[in-house]
Design an enzyme around this catalytic site. Structure first.
Site, short mmCIF file in Angstrom:
data_model
loop_
_atom_site.label_atom_id
_atom_site.label_comp_id
_atom_site.label_asym_id
_atom_site.label_seq_id
_atom_site.Cartn_x
_atom_site.Cartn_y
_atom_site.Cartn_z
N PRO A 2 16.76 17.72 90.65
CA PRO A 2 15.88 16.71 89.69
C PRO A 2 14.43 16.87 89.48
CG PRO A 2 17.26 15.65 91.55
CD PRO A 2 17.14 17.10 91.93
N LYS A 32 20.36 12.70 95.24
CA LYS A 32 20.29 14.22 95.66
C LYS A 32 19.38 14.47 96.88
CE LYS A 32 22.01 14.85 91.44
NZ LYS A 32 22.50 16.09 90.70
N ILE A 64 20.49 17.26 86.37
CA ILE A 64 21.93 17.99 86.13
C ILE A 64 22.93 16.79 86.47
CG2 ILE A 64 23.88 19.48 86.82
CD1 ILE A 64 21.62 21.71 87.08
#
Length: 112
Positions: A2, A32, A64
């Site tokens: 990120p 994440k 992603i």
């Protein structure tokens, strides 16, 4: 992987502490590991919103697999954070979300 970037016209007293909070925010809202988050804070930028220089911010959040269905929730979290931390009204924040394809993002001499 990120990536979050906050550009604002607001003065930030403790940039390092604020940047750490931004990094943690991104990790938390995306689920994440923070060890993969890259965070950028650019305070005191010349920035007009609605033709005034009242507190405002522009945020870029890319990852992603960024879930498009969660962008309203992510927007609420980011706006709430910037309002609480920097006193930027939620109505004066724009956020650009991007879901990055693995083969279009590089790291460590390769792509994801």
């Amino acid at each position: 992987m990120p990536f979050i970037k906050v550009e604002t016209n607001v003065r930030v007293e403790d940039r390092t502490a604020c940047l750490k909070k931004i990094s943690t925010l991104a990790a938390d809202i995306l689920g994440k590991p923070e060890s993969y988050v890259m965070a950028v804070l650019e305070p005191e930028k010349p920035l007009l919103y609605g033709a005034t220089d009242d507190p405002a911010a522009y945020v870029s959040l890319g990852s992603i697999g960024l879930p498009e269905s969660r962008t309203p929730e992510l927007s609420a979290a980011i706006c709430g954070f910037l309002n609480a931390e920097l006193a930027v009204p939620e109505s004066r924040i724009y956020i650009a979300f991007s879901d990055i394809e693995r083969h279009l993002f590089g790291w460590d001499g390769r792509t994801f």
